[in-house]
Motif scaffolding. Structure first.
Motif, PDB file in Angstrom:
ATOM      1  N   PRO A  14       3.234 -13.670  49.792  1.00 14.10           N
ATOM      2  CA  PRO A  14       1.942 -14.072  50.342  1.00 14.10           C
ATOM      3  C   PRO A  14       0.823 -13.278  49.642  1.00 14.10           C
ATOM      4  O   PRO A  14       1.036 -12.154  49.198  1.00 14.10           O
ATOM      5  CB  PRO A  14       2.045 -13.706  51.822  1.00 14.10           C
ATOM      6  N   ALA A  15      -0.357 -13.878  49.548  1.00 12.01           N
ATOM      7  CA  ALA A  15      -1.470 -13.231  48.874  1.00 12.01           C
ATOM      8  C   ALA A  15      -1.776 -11.905  49.551  1.00 12.01           C
ATOM      9  O   ALA A  15      -1.635 -11.775  50.775  1.00 12.01           O
ATOM     10  CB  ALA A  15      -2.702 -14.134  48.916  1.00 12.01           C
TER      11      ALA A  15
ATOM     12  N   LEU B 242       4.783  -7.098  44.608  1.00 13.13           N
ATOM     13  CA  LEU B 242       4.994  -7.774  43.332  1.00 13.13           C
ATOM     14  C   LEU B 242       5.244  -6.746  42.232  1.00 13.13           C
ATOM     15  O   LEU B 242       6.152  -6.912  41.406  1.00 13.13           O
ATOM     16  CB  LEU B 242       3.756  -8.618  42.999  1.00 13.13           C
ATOM     17  N   THR B 243       4.466  -5.690  42.266  1.00 10.46           N
ATOM     18  CA  THR B 243       4.644  -4.622  41.279  1.00 10.46           C
ATOM     19  C   THR B 243       6.019  -3.988  41.438  1.00 10.46           C
ATOM     20  O   THR B 243       6.751  -3.782  40.457  1.00 10.46           O
ATOM     21  CB  THR B 243       3.559  -3.545  41.480  1.00 10.46           C
TER      22      THR B 243
ATOM     23  N   ARG C 235      16.267  -8.249  48.064  1.00  7.65           N
ATOM     24  CA  ARG C 235      16.437  -8.580  49.477  1.00  7.65           C
ATOM     25  C   ARG C 235      15.955  -7.414  50.350  1.00  7.65           C
ATOM     26  O   ARG C 235      15.226  -7.620  51.324  1.00  7.65           O
ATOM     27  CB  ARG C 235      17.915  -8.885  49.738  1.00  7.65           C
ATOM     28  N   ASP C 236      16.371  -6.205  49.948  1.00  6.38           N
ATOM     29  CA  ASP C 236      15.963  -5.013  50.695  1.00  6.38           C
ATOM     30  C   ASP C 236      14.449  -4.834  50.657  1.00  6.38           C
ATOM     31  O   ASP C 236      13.818  -4.501  51.653  1.00  6.38           O
ATOM     32  CB  ASP C 236      16.627  -3.756  50.102  1.00  6.38           C
ATOM     33  N   LEU C 237      13.903  -5.070  49.442  1.00  4.58           N
ATOM     34  CA  LEU C 237      12.474  -4.851  49.251  1.00  4.58           C
ATOM     35  C   LEU C 237      11.649  -5.787  50.130  1.00  4.58           C
ATOM     36  O   LEU C 237      10.643  -5.389  50.718  1.00  4.58           O
ATOM     37  CB  LEU C 237      12.140  -5.094  47.775  1.00  4.58           C
ATOM     38  N   PHE C 238      12.073  -7.035  50.207  1.00  3.76           N
ATOM     39  CA  PHE C 238      11.265  -8.046  50.903  1.00  3.76           C
ATOM     40  C   PHE C 238      11.552  -8.110  52.395  1.00  3.76           C
ATOM     41  O   PHE C 238      10.891  -8.835  53.128  1.00  3.76           O
ATOM     42  CB  PHE C 238      11.505  -9.440  50.299  1.00  3.76           C
TER      43      PHE C 238
ATOM     44  N   GLY D 232      14.148  -6.765  60.737  1.00  4.53           N
ATOM     45  CA  GLY D 232      15.214  -7.678  61.196  1.00  4.53           C
ATOM     46  C   GLY D 232      15.529  -8.701  60.131  1.00  4.53           C
ATOM     47  O   GLY D 232      15.731  -8.350  58.972  1.00  4.53           O
ATOM     48  N   ALA D 233      15.534  -9.953  60.527  1.00  7.86           N
ATOM     49  CA  ALA D 233      15.882 -11.016  59.595  1.00  7.86           C
ATOM     50  C   ALA D 233      14.640 -11.595  58.926  1.00  7.86           C
ATOM     51  O   ALA D 233      14.722 -12.535  58.173  1.00  7.86           O
ATOM     52  CB  ALA D 233      16.632 -12.120  60.338  1.00  7.86           C
ATOM     53  N   GLN D 234      13.483 -11.038  59.215  1.00  4.95           N
ATOM     54  CA  GLN D 234      12.224 -11.571  58.672  1.00  4.95           C
ATOM     55  C   GLN D 234      12.047 -11.134  57.224  1.00  4.95           C
ATOM     56  O   GLN D 234      12.053  -9.958  56.905  1.00  4.95           O
ATOM     57  CB  GLN D 234      11.045 -11.060  59.509  1.00  4.95           C
ATOM     58  N   TYR D 235      11.848 -12.099  56.342  1.00  2.00           N
ATOM     59  CA  TYR D 235      11.566 -11.762  54.950  1.00  2.00           C
ATOM     60  C   TYR D 235      10.102 -12.049  54.694  1.00  2.00           C
ATOM     61  O   TYR D 235       9.575 -13.073  55.113  1.00  2.00           O
ATOM     62  CB  TYR D 235      12.448 -12.581  54.009  1.00  2.00           C
ATOM     63  N   ILE D 236       9.503 -11.162  53.959  1.00  5.82           N
ATOM     64  CA  ILE D 236       8.081 -11.321  53.731  1.00  5.82           C
ATOM     65  C   ILE D 236       7.819 -12.250  52.556  1.00  5.82           C
ATOM     66  O   ILE D 236       6.826 -12.951  52.499  1.00  5.82           O
ATOM     67  CB  ILE D 236       7.432  -9.929  53.531  1.00  5.82           C
TER      68      ILE D 236
END
Lengths: 646, 252
Positions: free
Chosen positions: A331-332, A338-339, A488-491, A495-499
C-alpha cells in the motif's frame, strides 16, 4: 476336503485365466502403491506444497476400489455361469448348498490372499516409481522410501472390502445352481431379433451426440475460463458424452456385423461368414459390456491426456504468468517495507534489473462496474504508460504509445469476456476511449485489474500502491523458499494479516508443481487402473467363450478348414471383438487435444499445444501398444483353448 | 468292374494313453468300389469311429496306407490334407455337427466358401441340392429352429455340395426316430443309385445296415467278417446281418 477341492479349482482357473489374474494382481498393486503414498513420510513432509494430495489420492483410491469391486463381482458371476454344471454335479454328488457356498468362499478367499501377497510385492515397486515421478514433478528430495505399514494395512483392508463386496454380489448367483440343469443340454444361444440397420442408426445418432457434446464441452470450458462460469456445463457435457459413448459402442456391437452379414456375396468367401457369425454372436451377447469397457478406456485416455496437458502447460504457464523473478506490492506510504524487501532480494541473489511503479486511483469505478466483481466502494486502479513501458522494457517487449486511449490490463482471464468498448474515461479534462484489453497479462503479485493511461491522465491522482518487480541475473541458483519465507515474515503485520503481497517465481514453481503433480499422478493412477480392469474383463470374456467356440472350430476343421484358415478366423474374430471398445476411446484423443487447445489458449500458453498434441498421440500409441501386447497374450491363450494343442 | 474309390492296406492305429497303448485298429484291409454303398458294424469300442476318422483324414494311421481314388493320404501334408478333405470327402455325423451360429444355407455353403468357389456356382449347386433334399424352405433358418431330420438333411447337403468322391457317415441315424431314420436311409439309397455316390457308413443298427449292398463287421480292431447283399431282398439280408452279429457278439 473342501479346502483341497478349492485349491485344485483355483489352480485350474488360474491356469486357464492367467491373464485375468495378472491384471487383478496389478490392480491390487496399484491400490497398494496409492495407499503407500498416503502415509509416506517424504510426501507428508512436503506439507503445504502438496496441499490436497492426500485427499485426492484417498478419493481416487476409494473410486478405484469401488470399480474393482464391481469388476470382480462381474467376473465372479461370469465364472459361476461357466461352472454352472460343475456345481450341479457337486450338488448331485451329495454336497449341500452350504458346502457349495463354503467351497466358493474358500476359493475366492485363497484368491484374495494370493492377490495380497502378489499385489503387496508389486505395489512396493510401483510405489517407488510413483514417488520418483512425484519428486521429479514437485521438486522433492529423491531416493528410495520405506513402504509405510499403515499404507499396507489400509490397502489390505480396502482389498478385503472389495472382496466382501464382490462376494455379496456373486453369492446369489450360486443359489441359482440346479441339479436339473444337468439333464438338459447346455443352454443354447438365445434367438434374438436381429435388427442391425436400426442398431447402426442408433450408433450414428450417438456419434452425432458425441460430436455435439464435444462442441458443448469446448464452449463450456471457454466460458468457464473467460467468464468464470461454474463447471456444471463441463460436467454435464462430459456425462452426456459418456452416455453417448456407451450407447455408440453398444449399438455398433449390435449392428455392425449384422449389416455386413446381409451382403451375401461379400460373406461367402473363405471362412468369412463363419468368422462374422461367431463375432456377431459374441458382440451381441456382450454389447452392454463393450459399452462399459469403452467408457473405462475413454476415462483412461482422457486421464493420460489431462496428466500430459497439466505437466506440459505447467512450465510455459509459469514463465508466462511470472515473467519477473520476484514482485512485491505494498500500500502507498510503506516505502520502508519496499526498501527492506529490496534488500532481502539483493541478499538472496544478484539482481539484473529492478522496476518500481505506482498504482494510482481517483475513486471512480467506471471500469470495475462493468465487471462481475465490483464491490461497494471499489475504485479503478490506474497505471501510467511510462511505468507500463518500463515494465515491458524489462521483459524485452516493444514500448506502446497511447493517444487519447486507455488499455485494460489484467491477469484474470474472465476480463476478456466483458465489454469496455462503450466506456470513455474522463481524467484531468481529457477523454480517453477504449483501445484494447490484455486479459492474460503477467502476474504482478496478487490478482489485478488496471487501466493503463497516458501519463498526463494519471497526474493528480492519489497513489494507491507502490510496487516493484525484479529480474535476477540469469542462471543464478538461490534459495527461493528462504526468500519467500523472509518476505512473508517482513509483510506479516499481526496474526494472519499481511500488509502487502508478493510472489517469488521459484517458490511458486514448487507449490504449483506440487498441485500439478497431484493432478498428473492422480490422472495416471486412474488411467492405469481403468485400463487394467478393462483388459481383465475383456480377457475373461475372450477366454470364457473361446471354450464354447471350440466345437464350431472342430467342425470347421472337419469340413476342410486347414490350420492356418482356422487360426486366421479365430484371430480376426477375437481381434475385432477386442478392438471395438478401444477404437473410439483412442480416437477421443483428438477432441481431447481440441479441449486442451481451448484451455491452453485460455491460460495464455498456446505454445504448449504442439507438445500436448504430441504427447496425446504418443500416449494413445502407448495405450494401443499395451493393449496389443495384452491381446497377443490373450489370443495365444484362446488359441490353446480352442485348438487344444492340435 | 468299377475302379476302387477307397482302398485300405494294413491300416493300424494305436492310441497312447496314460494307461499304456491302446490298439484301436490292427491291420484293417478292404476296398470300396466306385458307387458302392457299404456299412461297417461292430460293438462299441470295436474301432468303427476310429476307422471313419482315419478315412475322413481327421486322424492319421500309425501304420498302413489309405488311398482314396488315386490319392495316397499319407503323401499329403496338413494343408493339402485339409483341401483334400474339403474337396473329395463328405462327412455326416450322428449329432449333425452343424455350426449353430450359421444358417442352414451358410452351413451348406461353407465347404465351397473355403474352396473359393465362385458365387454363381455356389448358388447353382445349392439350388439343385436343396430341391433334391427337400430343404429349400428352411435354408434361412438356424439349426436350433430345425427338426432333427431337417438338420441331418442339411448336414448331408453340406457333405454333398462339394460333389465328393466318398460320402462317410458316422451313425447318421443315431439321433433320429425310426421314421426319420428310414427316410434318411432311403435318401442315401437314392443318392447312391442316382448319382453313383460312394457311401460308407458306420452303424450299430442292423436294419439300417440292411439298406446297403455290403456290410463289414469289425471286432477288436480287425475285420471279423463281411457279407454282400447280392440280389437278395432287404429282409433276407437283414436276417443274415443279425445272424453274423449274434456270432460276433457270442464269440466274445
Amino acid at each position: 476336503m473342501i479346502a483341497k477341492l478349492a485349491w485344485r479349482n483355483l489352480r485350474r482357473q488360474i491356469g486357464g485365466y492367467l491373464l485375468y489374474f495378472c491384471a487383478l494382481a496389478l490392480t491390487a498393486a496399484l491400490i497398494f502403491s496409492a495407499t503407500g503414498m498416503l502415509f509416506c513420510r517424504a510426501v507428508l513432509a512436503a506439507g503445504a506444497a502438496l496441499d490436497g494430495f492426500s485427499e485426492t489420492i484417498a478419493f481416487l483410491t476409494a473410486l478405484v476400489a469401488l470399480v474393482s469391486g464391481a469388476v470382480l463381482a462381474h467376473a465372479n458371476l461370469f465364472f459361476l455361469r461357466l461352472r454352472q454344471r460343475e456345481f450341479g454335479v457337486y450338488l448331485a454328488l451329495g454336497m449341500t448348498r452350504k458346502d457349495l457356498r463354503n467351497l466358493f468362499l474358500t476359493e475366492t478367499l485363497l484368491l484374495f490372499a494370493l492377490s495380497l501377497v502378489l499385489g503387496g510385492g508389486a505395489g512396493f515397486l510401483l510405489f517407488q516409481g510413483f514417488l520418483a515421478l512425484l519428486s521429479h514433478m514437485a521438486a522433492l528430495p529423491q531416493g528410495l522410501a520405506a513402504y509405510p505399514v499403515e499404507g499396507a494395512t489400509l490397502a489390505a483392508l480396502l482389498l478385503a472390502g472389495v472382496y466382501l463386496f464382490s462376494c455379496a454380489f456373486s453369492l446369489p448367483g450360486l443359489r441359482r445352481v440346479q441339479t436339473g440343469g444337468l439333464l438338459q443340454p447346455r443352454p443354447g444361444r438365445q434367438a434374438k431379433k436381429d435388427a442391425p440397420v436400426r442398431a447402426l442408426a442408433a450408433a450414428l445418432f450417438c456419434l452425432v451426440g458425441l460430436a455435439a457434446c464435444y462442441f458443448a464441452c469446448k464452449g463450456a470450458v471457454r466460458r468457464s475460463l473467460l467468464q468464470g462460469e461454474n463447471g456444471a456445463g463441463i460436467a454435464g457435457s462430459l456425462l452426456l458424452a459418456a452416455a453417448f459413448l456407451i450407447g455408440f459402442t453398444a449399438a455398433l456391437a449390435k449392428g455392425a456385423v449384422g449389416v455386413l452379414l446381409k451382403r451375401r456375396r461379400f460373406c461367402h468367401k473363405g471362412s468369412r461368414v463363419f468368422m462374422l457369425r461367431l463375432l456377431n454372436e459374441r458382440l451381441r451377447a456382450n454389447a452392454a459390456l463393450a459399452g462399459k469397457l469403452a467408457l473405462m478406456v475413454a476415462v483412461s485416455v482422457v486421464g493420460v491426456n489431462v496428466a500430459a496437458m497439466v505437466g506440459l502447460s505447467e512450465e510455459a504457464l509459469l514463465l508466462r504468468r511470472y515473467p519477473y523473478d520476484v514482485c512485491v506490492q505494498l500500500p502507498a506510504g510503506r516505502e520502508d517495507l519496499l526498501t527492506a524487501a529490496g534488500e532481502l532480494v539483493e541478499e538472496a541473489a544478484p539482481v539484473a534489473q529492478a522496476v518500481e511503479y505506482t498504482v494510482w486511483t481517483d475513486g471512480s469505478d467506471a471500469l470495475l462496474s462493468c465487471t462481475g466483481w465490483a464491490w461497494p466502494g471499489a475504485a479503478d486502479a490506474c497505471l501510467s504508460l511510462s511505468d507500463y513501458n518500463a515494465l515491458r522494457r524489462a521483459l524485452g517487449e516493444p514500448e506502446l504509445s497511447l493517444s487519447g486511449e486507455y488499455l485494460v490490463l489484467s491477469d484474470i482471464s474472465q476480463t476478456a469476456g466483458y465489454d469496455f468498448s462503450q466506456i470513455v474515461l474522463q481524467k484531468n479534462g481529457g477523454r480517453y476511449s477504449f483501445a484494447g484489453c490484455d486479459a492474460a497479462a503477467p502476474r504482478l503479485a496478487s490478482a489485478y485489474f488496471l487501466a493503463v493511461l497516458p501519463d498526463e491522465a494519471v497526474s493528480g491522482m492519489r497513489p494507491a500502491e507502490t510496487c516493484m518487480v525484479w529480474k535476477l541475473a540469469p542462471g543464478t541458483a538461490f534459495d527461493a523458499g528462504a526468500l519467500d519465507a523472509a518476505l512473508r515474515d517482513l509483510f506479516k503485520e499481526s496474526g494472519a494479516q499481511y500488509i502487502g503481497d508478493f510472489a517469488v517465481r521459484e517458490a511458486v514453481r514448487t507449490s504449483h508443481g506440487g498441485s500439478m503433480a497431484i493432478l498428473s499422478i492422480g490422472a495416471l493412477y486412474v488411467s492405469s487402473v481403468f485400463l487394467l480392469l478393462a483388459l481383465a474383463l475383456l480377457s475373461i470374456e475372450l477366454l470364457g467363450s473361446a471354450e464354447e467356440e471350440r466345437k464350431s472350430f472342430e467342425i470347421l476343421q472337419s469340413l476342410g478348414g486347414d490350420g492356418r484358415t482356422c487360426a486366421r478366423a479365430l484371430c480376426a474374430e477375437l481381434l475385432s471383438f477386442f478392438v471395438l471398445p478401444f477404437v473410439l476411446p483412442l480416437l477421443l484423443m483428438f477432441p481431447c487435444v481440441g479441449v486442451c487447445a481451448v484451455i491452453l489458449r485460455g491460460l495464455g500458453v498456446p505454445e504448449a499445444l504442439g507438445e500436448a498434441a504430441f504427447f496425446a498421440g504418443a500416449s494413445a500409441v502407448l495405450i494401443a501398444a499395451v493393449c496389443a501386447l495384452y491381446f497377443a497374450a490373450a489370443y495365444l491363450a484362446a488359441k490353446r483353448k480352442v485348438f487344444g494343442g492340435r | 468292374m468299377e475302379p476302387a474309390a477307397l482302398r485300405l492296406l494294413g491300416v493300424t492305429k494305436y492310441f497312447a494313453g496314460p494307461g499304456g497303448v491302446t490298439r484301436a485298429l490292427k491291420g484293417v484291409e478292404f476296398e470300396l468300389r466306385l458307387g458302392e454303398f457299404a456299412a461297417v458294424m461292430g460293438p462299441s469300442g470295436s474301432g468303427k469311429s476310429t476307422l471313419l476318422k482315419l478315412i475322413a483324414t481327421l486322424e492319421t494311421p500309425t501304420a498302413g496306407s489309405i488311398e482314396i481314388g488315386e490319392t495316397n493320404l499319407a503323401a499329403l501334408r496338413e494343408e493339402r490334407l485339409a483341401a483334400f478333405r474339403r474337396d473329395r470327402l463328405g462327412v455326416v455325423f450322428q449329432n449333425y455337427n452343424l455350426i449353430e451360429v450359421l444358417t442352414a444355407e451358410e452351413n451348406i455353403l461353407l465347404p465351397l466358401d473355403l474352396a473359393h468357389v465362385p458365387w454363381q456356382e455356389e448358388e447353382k449347386r445349392l439350388r439343385a441340392l436343396s430341391e433334391e433334399l427337400g430343404i429349400a424352405k428352411v435354408l434361412k433358418k438356424f439349426p436350433r429352429d430345425l427338426s432333427g431330420g431337417e438338420q441331418q438333411r442339411v448336414a448331408i447337403a453340406r457333405a454333398l455340395i462339394t460333389r465328393p468322391a466318398v460320402l462317410l457317415a458316422d451313425e447318421p441315424t443315431g439321433a433320429l426316430d425310426s421314421a426319420g431314420a428310414r427316410a434318411l436311409m432311403e435318401l442315401f439309397c437314392s443318392l447312391n443309385a442316382k448319382n453313383k455316390t460312394t457311401v460308407f457308413m458306420a452303424t450299430h443298427d442292423a436294419w439300417m445296415a440292411s439298406y446297403t449292398s455290403r456290410v463289414l463287421f469289425l471286432r477288436d480292431g480287425r475285420i471279423f467278417n463281411e457279407i454282400y447283399r447280392g440280389q437278395r431282398a432287404q429282409k433276407e439280408f437283414y436276417e443274415e446281418i443279425l445272424a453274423v452279429r449274434a456270432a460276433l457278439e457270442g464269440g466274445r
